[in-house]
Design an enzyme around this catalytic site. Structure first.
Site, PDB file in Angstrom:
ATOM      1  N   ILE A   1     -75.035  82.398 -79.369  1.00  0.00           N
ATOM      2  CA  ILE A   1     -74.550  83.776 -79.336  1.00  0.00           C
ATOM      3  C   ILE A   1     -75.744  84.658 -78.993  1.00  0.00           C
ATOM      4  CG2 ILE A   1     -73.675  85.657 -80.787  1.00  0.00           C
ATOM      5  CD1 ILE A   1     -71.995  83.527 -82.235  1.00  0.00           C
TER       6      ILE A   1
ATOM      7  N   ARG B   1     -82.647  85.338 -84.338  1.00  0.00           N
ATOM      8  CA  ARG B   1     -81.982  85.484 -83.037  1.00  0.00           C
ATOM      9  C   ARG B   1     -82.714  86.493 -82.132  1.00  0.00           C
ATOM     10  NH1 ARG B   1     -77.297  83.617 -81.955  1.00  0.00           N
ATOM     11  NH2 ARG B   1     -76.607  83.510 -84.107  1.00  0.00           N
TER      12      ARG B   1
ATOM     13  N   GLY C   1     -74.211  70.141 -68.726  1.00  0.00           N
ATOM     14  CA  GLY C   1     -74.620  70.781 -67.469  1.00  0.00           C
ATOM     15  C   GLY C   1     -73.734  70.517 -66.271  1.00  0.00           C
TER      16      GLY C   1
ATOM     17  N   MET D   1     -74.615  77.460 -75.494  1.00  0.00           N
ATOM     18  CA  MET D   1     -73.910  77.595 -76.762  1.00  0.00           C
ATOM     19  C   MET D   1     -74.719  78.375 -77.807  1.00  0.00           C
ATOM     20  SD  MET D   1     -71.322  76.411 -75.604  1.00  0.00           S
ATOM     21  CE  MET D   1     -69.925  75.454 -76.075  1.00  0.00           C
TER      22      MET D   1
ATOM     23  N   HIS E   1     -65.696  80.148 -69.489  1.00  0.00           N
ATOM     24  CA  HIS E   1     -65.113  79.801 -70.787  1.00  0.00           C
ATOM     25  C   HIS E   1     -63.864  78.948 -70.567  1.00  0.00           C
ATOM     26  CE1 HIS E   1     -64.300  80.139 -75.043  1.00  0.00           C
ATOM     27  NE2 HIS E   1     -63.030  80.378 -74.739  1.00  0.00           N
TER      28      HIS E   1
HETATM   29  C1  GAR Z   1     -67.682  74.068 -70.473  1.00  0.00           C
HETATM   30  O1  GAR Z   1     -66.364  73.624 -70.669  1.00  0.00           O
HETATM   31  C2  GAR Z   1     -67.778  75.565 -70.649  1.00  0.00           C
HETATM   32  O2  GAR Z   1     -66.637  76.244 -70.194  1.00  0.00           O
HETATM   33  C3  GAR Z   1     -67.912  75.681 -72.145  1.00  0.00           C
HETATM   34  O3  GAR Z   1     -68.771  74.641 -72.498  1.00  0.00           O
HETATM   35  C4  GAR Z   1     -68.587  73.553 -71.575  1.00  0.00           C
HETATM   36  C5  GAR Z   1     -69.955  73.186 -71.052  1.00  0.00           C
HETATM   37  O4  GAR Z   1     -69.864  72.057 -70.229  1.00  0.00           O
HETATM   38  N1  GAR Z   1     -68.416  76.977 -72.530  1.00  0.00           N
HETATM   39  C6  GAR Z   1     -68.023  77.611 -73.612  1.00  0.00           C
HETATM   40  O5  GAR Z   1     -67.245  77.149 -74.423  1.00  0.00           O
HETATM   41  C7  GAR Z   1     -68.624  78.998 -73.781  1.00  0.00           C
HETATM   42  N2  GAR Z   1     -67.928  79.733 -74.757  1.00  0.00           N
HETATM   43  P1  GAR Z   1     -70.960  71.757 -69.152  1.00  0.00           P
HETATM   44  O6  GAR Z   1     -72.301  71.772 -69.899  1.00  0.00           O
HETATM   45  O7  GAR Z   1     -70.625  70.390 -68.635  1.00  0.00           O
HETATM   46  O8  GAR Z   1     -70.907  72.823 -68.107  1.00  0.00           O
END
Ligand code: GAR
Length: 212
Positions: free
Chosen positions: A88, A61, A12, A86, A105
């Site tokens: 889809i 889903r 988060g 995370m 991303h």
């Molecule tokens: C982040 O790096 C985000 O860009 C990535 O997951 C991480 C979540 O971190 N998202 C993806 O890979 C989506 N395809 P966070 O929970 O600390 O924000």
């Protein structure tokens, strides 16, 4: 009412960056598909309403996405921001929120969609890496780009050092993109991002150096 829904699955940190950005949102709700997401605690510490919807409680889903849509619709959000969510999402879900579903991303899309972006970037020996905020379309980690931040890859970078520097940029550009949307400065028309009140095309949004 300008309401924002943030979807998370884990740490988060991007959600936290959004919560600390002082956005023009009268109501913010954080929804997680994972009851153990540490981001939930951070949201609560910010006094933000949280909802947990465990995807494992649903047979497929479609039924999870339908329940998620119900929770989201109850908040009547202007924007739904995926922040490390995370899962889809089904085409139907994506279509329902077309033009108001954003994602962050950790790569310069369209390079490296999916998982393990930093390891793959190092493997390919690329010299410039970064992150992307885009509107979500049916294709995973694809869709009209709102803003990107680029960083150089150092010869001695590891997956961890690279991830940390990219994450720093994620925390800069996601609040900026969300702010633009919440303030009605950008919107999605078809496949193009329109910058309101300006004749400049979406390409102007390519740099995180833009004034907020
Ligand atoms: C982040 O790096 C985000 O860009 C990535 O997951 C991480 C979540 O971190 N998202 C993806 O890979 C989506 N395809 P966070 O929970 O600390 O924000």
């Amino acid at each position: 009412m300008k309401s924002l829904v943030i979807l998370i699955s884990g740490r988060g940190s991007n959600m936290q960056a959004l919560l600390q950005a002082n956005l023009q949102a009268e109501r913010i709700t954080v929804v997680s598909n994972n009851a153990n997401a540490s981001g939930l605690e951070i949201a609560r510490q910010h006094g933000i309403e949280t909802i947990v919807l465990d995807h494992r409680a649903f047979p497929d889903r479609q039924s999870f996405d339908a329940a998620l849509a119900e929770k989201i619709d109850a908040c009547r959000p202007k924007l739904i921001a995926l922040a490390g969510f995370m899962r889809i999402l089904s085409d139907r879900f994506v279509q329902r929120y077309q033009g108001r579903l954003m994602n962050i991303h950790p790569s310069l899309l369209p390079a490296f969609p999916g998982l393990g972006t930093h390891a793959r970037a190092l493997q390919e020996g690329i010299k410039i890496h970064g992150c992307t905020v885009h509107f979500v379309t049916a294709q995973l980690d694809h869709g009209p780009i709102v803003i990107q931040a680029a960083i150089p890859v150092a010869a001695d970078d590891t997956e961890e050092t690279l991830a940390a520097r990219v994450l720093e940029q994620e925390h800069r550009i996601y609040p900026q993109a969300v702010r633009w949307f919440m303030d009605d400065r950008i919107r999605l028309i078809g496949n193009q991002i329109e910058v309101l009140g300006s004749s400049v095309s979406g390409a102007a949004l390519y740099s995180p150096g833009l004034a907020e």
